[in-house]
Design a protein around this motif. Structure first.
Motif, PDB file in Angstrom:
ATOM      1  N   TYR A  11      39.833  40.752  46.232  1.00 42.00           N
ATOM      2  CA  TYR A  11      40.164  39.355  46.489  1.00 42.00           C
ATOM      3  C   TYR A  11      38.957  38.588  46.998  1.00 42.00           C
ATOM      4  N   GLU A  67      37.604  35.366  44.998  1.00 40.29           N
ATOM      5  CA  GLU A  67      37.693  34.095  45.713  1.00 40.29           C
ATOM      6  C   GLU A  67      36.320  33.497  45.979  1.00 40.29           C
ATOM      7  N   GLU A 102      44.712  46.518  48.579  1.00 38.05           N
ATOM      8  CA  GLU A 102      44.854  45.935  47.244  1.00 38.05           C
ATOM      9  C   GLU A 102      46.216  46.244  46.635  1.00 38.05           C
ATOM     10  N   ASP A 151      46.752  43.785  43.435  1.00 39.23           N
ATOM     11  CA  ASP A 151      45.651  44.108  42.533  1.00 39.23           C
ATOM     12  C   ASP A 151      45.793  45.560  42.088  1.00 39.23           C
TER      13      ASP A 151
END
Length: 253
Positions: free
Chosen positions: A25, A29, A216, A221
């Motif tokens: 992430y 991001e 995750e 994910d």
């Protein structure tokens, strides 16, 4: 706006983050925020532990995509912190692309490099600090220090003989650690084989990788989580296999 250069900057930043051991992430991001800061409305960023893909569409509707392959890597908190700091600065200041590209390109050189002696000292000191936590006395601390040095030597200089395969490298390191612990305690230099062995093997445990995998999984994910979990399980299996092999060889003496 040079969209090719901007895309290269975002892909390189994502690569540096992933290579330093960042979570998925964070990689996605950070690259997305950087592209937003330079005026791109809907960039697409996809990352897994060994690949970063960044795609944008120009105002004319022309799609541009960059992919960076990430080699085998560990965790470098210092580089991760520098990448985070640079990403925040670029998003806040949006300097010219040439300046931003130079700043991202200089990230590897900005990370402090430690000499082999310093690295070996770290591998020796870490098991020495673990030994008291497992109930070891001063003799066990000294033996754990020596076994940690052996593991450090295997990791630093064994690559030319073992290769880059982390599984076999971990097997050799854990076997050397358990065999050396058995020999040192058998020679009367230590008190507990278990304490010395476990303290030394702690430097090989993939704790960060497993923690990131669990995070995750909760974040959804799945591909990255499965990849990291499988890697952590393989490393743990290599530690167990190597330790058992070292104990078996040591029992022959």
């Amino acid at each position: 706006m040079d969209y090719d250069k901007l895309l290269n900057i975002a892909a390189e930043l994502g690569y540096q983050l992933m290579y330093s051991g960042a979570e998925i992430y964070r990689v996605e991001e950070s690259a997305r925020r950087l592209l937003h800061a330079y005026g791109l409305e809907s960039p697409e960023v996809f990352a897994i532990p060994n690949c970063v893909i960044v795609s944008v569409a120009t105002p004319e509707g022309h799609p541009i995509t960059r992919m960076r392959r990430v080699p085998a890597h560990g965790t470098d908190i210092d580089r991760l912190e520098r990448c985070n700091g640079l990403c925040r600065r670029l998003c806040a200041e949006t300097p010219p692309l040439d300046e931003a590209q130079a700043a991202v390109g200089s990230l590897p050189e900005a990370v402090p490099q430690y000499s082999p002696r310093q690295v070996l000292l770290g591998y020796g000191v870490a098991p020495a600090f673990f030994a008291p936590l497992f109930g070891g006395g001063p003799p066990d601390i000294a033996c754990a220090f020596l076994c940690g040095l052996a593991v450090g030597l295997c990791l630093l200089y064994g690559g030319r003989f073992i290769g880059a395969n982390s599984f076999f490298r971990t097997v050799i390191c854990s076997a050397a650690a358990s065999l050396m612990a058995l020999l040192l305690v058998g020679a009367g230099l230590g008190e507990s084989v278990d304490v010395v062995t476990i303290s030394t093997l702690m430097v090989l445990v993939p704790g960060v990788a497993l923690t990131n995998a669990m995070r995750e999984i909760m974040a959804g994910d799945t591909v990255s989580a499965l990849s990291r979990t499988a890697d952590a399980i393989l490393v743990a299996s290599a530690i167990a296999l190597g330790a058992a092999a070292g104990q078996a060889v040591g029992g022959l003496f």
